[in-house]
Design an enzyme around this catalytic site. Structure first.
Site, PDB file in Angstrom:
ATOM      1  N   GLY A  71     -29.053 -18.303  36.215  1.00 23.86           N
ATOM      2  CA  GLY A  71     -28.883 -18.605  34.798  1.00 23.86           C
ATOM      3  C   GLY A  71     -27.543 -18.102  34.316  1.00 23.86           C
ATOM      4  O   GLY A  71     -26.575 -18.834  34.161  1.00 23.86           O
ATOM      5  N   ARG A 102     -42.898 -22.901  36.231  1.00 26.48           N
ATOM      6  CA  ARG A 102     -42.333 -21.548  36.131  1.00 26.48           C
ATOM      7  C   ARG A 102     -43.436 -20.595  35.708  1.00 26.48           C
ATOM      8  O   ARG A 102     -44.073 -20.793  34.664  1.00 26.48           O
ATOM      9  CB  ARG A 102     -41.180 -21.507  35.130  1.00 26.48           C
ATOM     10  CG  ARG A 102     -40.421 -20.183  35.209  1.00 26.48           C
ATOM     11  CD  ARG A 102     -39.117 -20.188  34.452  1.00 26.48           C
ATOM     12  NE  ARG A 102     -38.162 -19.330  35.147  1.00 26.48           N
ATOM     13  CZ  ARG A 102     -37.107 -18.767  34.577  1.00 26.48           C
ATOM     14  NH1 ARG A 102     -36.853 -18.986  33.301  1.00 26.48           N
ATOM     15  NH2 ARG A 102     -36.291 -18.013  35.264  1.00 26.48           N
ATOM     16  N   CYS A 143     -24.536 -14.481  26.189  1.00 25.35           N
ATOM     17  CA  CYS A 143     -25.697 -15.353  26.403  1.00 25.35           C
ATOM     18  C   CYS A 143     -26.861 -14.926  25.512  1.00 25.35           C
ATOM     19  O   CYS A 143     -27.166 -15.563  24.505  1.00 25.35           O
ATOM     20  CB  CYS A 143     -26.084 -15.354  27.881  1.00 25.35           C
ATOM     21  SG  CYS A 143     -26.193 -13.707  28.633  1.00 25.35           S
ATOM     22  N   TYR A 183     -45.104 -17.181  26.842  1.00 24.35           N
ATOM     23  CA  TYR A 183     -45.257 -18.357  25.989  1.00 24.35           C
ATOM     24  C   TYR A 183     -46.654 -18.946  26.157  1.00 24.35           C
ATOM     25  O   TYR A 183     -47.496 -18.395  26.876  1.00 24.35           O
ATOM     26  CB  TYR A 183     -44.155 -19.369  26.290  1.00 24.35           C
ATOM     27  CG  TYR A 183     -42.776 -18.852  25.933  1.00 24.35           C
ATOM     28  CD1 TYR A 183     -42.453 -18.528  24.616  1.00 24.35           C
ATOM     29  CD2 TYR A 183     -41.802 -18.655  26.909  1.00 24.35           C
ATOM     30  CE1 TYR A 183     -41.206 -18.037  24.283  1.00 24.35           C
ATOM     31  CE2 TYR A 183     -40.540 -18.165  26.594  1.00 24.35           C
ATOM     32  CZ  TYR A 183     -40.248 -17.847  25.280  1.00 24.35           C
ATOM     33  OH  TYR A 183     -39.016 -17.351  24.949  1.00 24.35           O
ATOM     34  N   LYS A 216     -22.891   0.641  35.449  1.00 27.11           N
ATOM     35  CA  LYS A 216     -21.997  -0.342  34.841  1.00 27.11           C
ATOM     36  C   LYS A 216     -20.847  -0.740  35.761  1.00 27.11           C
ATOM     37  O   LYS A 216     -19.815  -1.193  35.297  1.00 27.11           O
ATOM     38  CB  LYS A 216     -21.468   0.193  33.509  1.00 27.11           C
ATOM     39  CG  LYS A 216     -22.555   0.360  32.451  1.00 27.11           C
ATOM     40  CD  LYS A 216     -21.977   0.697  31.094  1.00 27.11           C
ATOM     41  CE  LYS A 216     -21.215  -0.455  30.492  1.00 27.11           C
ATOM     42  NZ  LYS A 216     -20.676  -0.155  29.158  1.00 27.11           N
ATOM     43  N   GLN A 223     -10.026  -0.701  28.583  1.00 27.87           N
ATOM     44  CA  GLN A 223     -11.285   0.016  28.396  1.00 27.87           C
ATOM     45  C   GLN A 223     -12.355  -0.397  29.399  1.00 27.87           C
ATOM     46  O   GLN A 223     -13.337   0.326  29.603  1.00 27.87           O
ATOM     47  CB  GLN A 223     -11.792  -0.190  26.970  1.00 27.87           C
ATOM     48  CG  GLN A 223     -10.911   0.449  25.913  1.00 27.87           C
ATOM     49  CD  GLN A 223     -11.468   0.290  24.517  1.00 27.87           C
ATOM     50  OE1 GLN A 223     -12.481   0.885  24.168  1.00 27.87           O
ATOM     51  NE2 GLN A 223     -10.811  -0.538  23.723  1.00 27.87           N
ATOM     52  N   GLU A 254       2.112  -3.540  30.982  1.00 22.69           N
ATOM     53  CA  GLU A 254       1.065  -2.546  30.761  1.00 22.69           C
ATOM     54  C   GLU A 254       1.660  -1.156  31.004  1.00 22.69           C
ATOM     55  O   GLU A 254       2.279  -0.909  32.042  1.00 22.69           O
ATOM     56  CB  GLU A 254      -0.101  -2.797  31.712  1.00 22.69           C
ATOM     57  CG  GLU A 254      -1.092  -1.663  31.876  1.00 22.69           C
ATOM     58  CD  GLU A 254      -1.735  -1.217  30.558  1.00 22.69           C
ATOM     59  OE1 GLU A 254      -1.889   0.001  30.363  1.00 22.69           O
ATOM     60  OE2 GLU A 254      -2.065  -2.090  29.723  1.00 22.69           O
TER      61      GLU A 254
END
Length: 642
Positions: free
Chosen positions: A315, A218, A346, A170, A426, A416, A408
Site C-alpha cells: 500500500g 480480505r 497517507c 468493518y 526511526k 533534521q 550545505e
C-alpha cells in the site's frame, strides 16, 4: 539480486496476473460524491504504468447507508461508464483491477454518512463510540443483495474481479468477530453462524457473476483485542472461506480497537504478518496474499521464496513510488523512492479530510497537478541548505533541465532527517536521506558540502534563482531563569551525540520530538528520565494515532516519567523548578536538562539578498516550521514552476 519470484505470473481463478505485486486498497480521498474522478484515474494509472500486477481499488460502498463524500461507490448503473474508463486505462498498462466492495458497519459516524450506524449487534466501536443499530434479517438480506448488485456493475464495467472487505472491523468483519457480534440467532454465536453473512455474500456474487469471475476476500486473522478473532480461529475461517469458493485470500489484522496494527509505523517489524501466511499455505490451495510493512522488493522476494505467500500486498510502498515494480525489475533499487512508514501523508492527510499525499513523493495523489515537465528556459539555480526540502527542490529542478548547485554548510546532507533517524525505531528516515542523496548525484546536481555561503558571495556569482532552505534551529524559550546553565542542552544536541548524558535527565517539552528524545535516552541506559509538558497530554502533535500509540507504549516500557500541566520557571546548576496546578515543585540532583520545545526558522541570508538576485525564494522550515510532508511539498512545488 535478481527478483525471480516477484515477477513470476500467477493464476487467480480464471485470471492470470503478470506478477506477484498487488496494490492494496488504501483510501485516496480522490473520489467525489462516490464517482470516479480524473484525479483518481491518474492515481491508479500511475501504479498500473509502474508495473503492478493487480490493483485493488479502494473502499467502494455498495449500500446507500454507507455513502460518504469521498468514498467510491457502485450504487447505481450511472456509475458504470466512469468505472469503465478507469478499468480501460488500467488495462492499457497490463494490470488487472478489482474494486473492494465494502460497508463501514460500526466504524463510522452517522454525522458522516447521514444514515444510522449499523452492525450485527448494538455494540459500539471503541474508537468511534457510536452505538449502532442491530441489523434485522431483512436488513442483512438487503445488504447481501447490495454486494451482489455492486459486483454485477463491476463486471459490467470490465473489472477482472472484486474483493469483499471482511477485515479491520468493518461490517463483514464485525459479523465474523465474537468481539462485535453478540447475536443469538443464525447469524451469531457459533463460528459457522458468524460466518453466515460473508458466505451469503460470496454465494450471491458467484451466482450472479459466475464462477469464472474471481472473488478476493480480505480478512482479519487476528483482531488483537480481548475476545476478538485469534490466529487459531483465523486459520479455520480461512479454510471455510476457501471452501465457499473464494479465489484469493488477502490476509490482514487489526480493527479500530487495535488500529496501530492496521497502519504499523516505522520501527515495527517488516513483513510482520508473513508468519501467519506460512501457516495458511499449509492448509489452503488458493493463493494467499500477505501485506503490512513489506515496502522493499527484496523483502517481498524472500517472503515468496520462503513459501509464506503467493502474492505481496503493498500500500504505502506504492504510494511512495508507483514505479517500484518496474524499477525493481530493472535492478534500479536505489532509484526507488522509499516508504519510511511515517504515516504523515497517507494516513495523516486522510484523517484530516484531505486527499492522499506522501512525504517522500509529493506527486502521489497529485499526478495530474504536479507533473515534472522539461523547462524551455534553463536557469542557473543555487539551493542554500541540504535538508530534505532543499534536496527535493534541487532534484526536481535538475530533472527539468536547470543547472543546479546545492551548498550545505555541514559535512553531510539530510538536515533534521539525520537526527530523526537516530532513535532506535526511526532508522527508516535514513533511507530517505540516502534516496535523495543518490538522486542528486544522478540528476547532475553539483553538491558542495562544508560550504557556508553569504549574501555577498551569492550576489557576486550571478545566480538566476536562489532558494533558501536553511531549515530551523532549536527554540530556546524565554522566561526561564538559568537557562544558560551548563546542564542545559537541546534535543538536537542529544541526537547528534554532542552532549554526554548523566543518569538523571529532564526533558522539557512533551511533543513528539521531546518524547522520542526521552525514549532514546531511556533506551540507551539513562537511569531516570522525566518529561515536563505544559499541556494536558504529551505527543499530541503526532499526525497519526498509530505512531503515538507505539511511542507511548515505548515510554511506558522504559519507565519514562511524564508530568503534564507543568511550567518550568528556573534551572539551577543541578536541578530545576516548575509549577503545576499552582504549586511549586523542585527537582534536585539533575544531570541534564534537555530542551525540546520546538524549533524556530533559521534564515540568515534572505533579507540581505532581497533585490540582489533576480529570483529569491525561501522554503521549508526556513520559511515557517512545519511537518516534513509540508516542507518537501513546498520544495517540489517551487521547482516545478521555475
Amino acid at each position: 539480486m535478481e527478483l525471480k519470484e516477484v515477477f513470476r505470473p500467477l493464476q487467480v481463478g480464471s485470471l492470470t496476473l503478470k506478477n506477484r505485486i498487488v496494490l492494496l486498497p488504501m483510501g485516496t480521498g480522490l473520489a467525489k460524491g462516490g464517482a470516479v474522478t480524473d484525479e483518481l484515474i491518474a492515481y491508479y494509472v500511475a501504479r498500473a504504468r509502474g508495473g503492478v500486477g493487480l490493483i485493488t481499488v479502494e473502499f467502494t460502498v455498495c449500500h446507500e447507508g454507507a455513502k460518504t463524500a469521498h468514498n467510491l461507490s457502485l450504487l447505481d448503473d450511472s456509475q458504470i461508464p466512469r468505472w469503465r474508463e478507469l478499468v480501460t486505462a488500467v488495462h492499457a498498462h497490463g494490470a488487472a483491477i478489482f474494486p473492494q466492495l465494502a460497508h463501514q458497519g460500526p466504524q463510522i459516524s452517522s454525522a458522516v454518512t447521514g444514515s444510522p450506524v449499523v452492525a450485527p449487534s448494538a455494540v459500539p466501536c471503541p474508537m468511534m463510540k457510536e452505538v449502532p443499530k442491530a441489523l434485522t434479517r431483512d436488513d442483512i438480506q438487503e445488504l447481501t443483495k447490495g454486494f451482489g448488485d455492486a459486483a454485477v456493475r463491476a463486471k459490467a464495467a470490465g473489472c477482472d474481479g472484486v474483493q469483499i472487505h471482511g477485515a479491520h472491523g468493518y461490517l463483514v468483519n464485525s459479523f465474523m468477530s465474537p468481539f462485535s457480534n453478540k447475536r443469538i440467532d443464525e447469524y451469531g454465536g457459533t463460528l459457522l453462524n458468524r460466518m453466515r453473512f460473508p458466505l451469503e455474500i460470496i454465494s450471491e456474487i458467484k451466482s450472479r457473476c459466475g464462477n469464472d469471475f474471481p472473488v478476493s476476500f480480505r480478512y482479519c486473522f487476528d483482531e488483537l483485542v480481548p475476545g476478538g478473532i485469534c490466529p487459531e480461529e483465523g486459520a479455520l475461517m480461512a479454510k471455510i472461506l476457501e471452501d465457499a469458493g473464494i479465489d484469493l485470500l488477502d490476509v490482514s489484522r487489526g480493527i479500530y480497537g487495535s488500529i496501530k496494527w492496521i497502519f504499523p509505523p516505522h520501527g515495527t517489524p517488516v513483513a510482520l504478518n508473513a508468519w501467519f501466511g506460512e501457516r495458511l499455505k499449509k492448509i489452503l490451495k488458493i493463493p494467499v496474499l500477505i501485506s503490512h510493512r513489506i515496502n522493499d522488493p527484496l523483502v517481498a522476494e524472500i517472503v515468496l521464496l520462503s513459501g509464506q505467500a503467493d502474492l505481496i500486498g503493498m500500500g504505502r510502498a506504492l504510494i511512495a513510488d508507483p514505479e517500484l515494480p518496474r524499477k525493481a525489475k530493472e535492478g534500479r533499487f536505489d532509484d526507488i523512492s522509499p516508504c519510511i512508514a511515517c504515516n504523515q501523508g497517507c494516513l495523516g492527510r486522510i484523517m484530516e479530510g484531505d486527499p492522499i499525499a506522501c512525504m517522500i513523493n509529493p506527486s502521489s495523489g497529485r499526478e495530474k497537478e504536479l507533473p515534472i515537465t522539461p523547462t524551455d528556459q534553463p536557469k542557473k539555480i543555487l539551493v542554500v541548505g541540504g535538508g530534505v526540502a532543499g534536496m527535493e527542490a534541487a532534484r526536481v529542478a535538475a530533472i527539468r533541465g536547470h543547472q543546479v548547485t546545492l551548498c550545505e554548510k555541514s559535512d553531510r546532507l539530510g538536515g533534521q532527517f539525520c537526527l530523526a533517524a537516530v532513535p532506535s525505531k526511526k532508522q527508516d528516515f535514513a533511507k530517505a536521506v540516502a534516496y535523495f542523496t543518490t538522486q542528486l548525484n544522478k540528476t547532475g546536481v553539483t553538491v558542495k558540502l562544508n560550504t557556508a555561503v553569504t549574501a555577498d558571495t551569492i550576489a557576486a556569482a550571478s545566480w538566476d534563482v536562489v532558494i533558501v532552505a536553511t531549515g530551523a534551529a532549536p527554540l530556546v524559550p524565554a522566561g526561564i531563569s538559568g537557562i544558560e546553565n551548563a546542564i542545559v542542552s537541546t534535543g538536537h544536541d542529544v541526537l547528534s551525540g554532542e552532549v554526554p548524558m548523566g543518569d538523571k535527565v529532564v526533558v522539557v517539552g512533551g511533543g513528539m520530538v521531546g518524547c522520542e528524545v526521552a525514549g532514546y535516552l531511556a533506551e540507551r541506559g539513562v537511569g531516570q528520565v522525566t518529561i515536563l509538558e505544559m499541556l494536558p497530554d504529551v505527543a499530541m502533535d503526532a499526525i497519526a494515532v498509530c505512531n503515538r500509540q507505539f511511542l507511548m507504549e515505548d515510554l511506558s516500557a522504559h519507565h519514562v516519567s511524564i508530568v503534564t500541566g507543568a511550567t518550568v520557571k528556573e534551572i539551577t546548576p543541578d536541578g530545576l523548578a516548575y509549577t503545576k496546578e499552582g504549586k511549586d515543585v523542585s527537582l534536585n540532583g539533575i544531570s541534564n536538562v534537555v530542551l525540546a520545545v520546538g524549533v524556530t526558522s533559521f534564515d540568515p541570508i534572505s533579507k540581505a539578498l532581497d533585490g540582489k538576485v533576480p529570483e529569491l525564494y525561501v522554503i521549508g522550515d526556513a520559511s515557517q516550521p512545519r511537518m516534513a510532508v509540508d516542507a518537501i511539498e513546498a520544495g517540489t512545488r517551487l521547482a516545478r514552476r521555475l
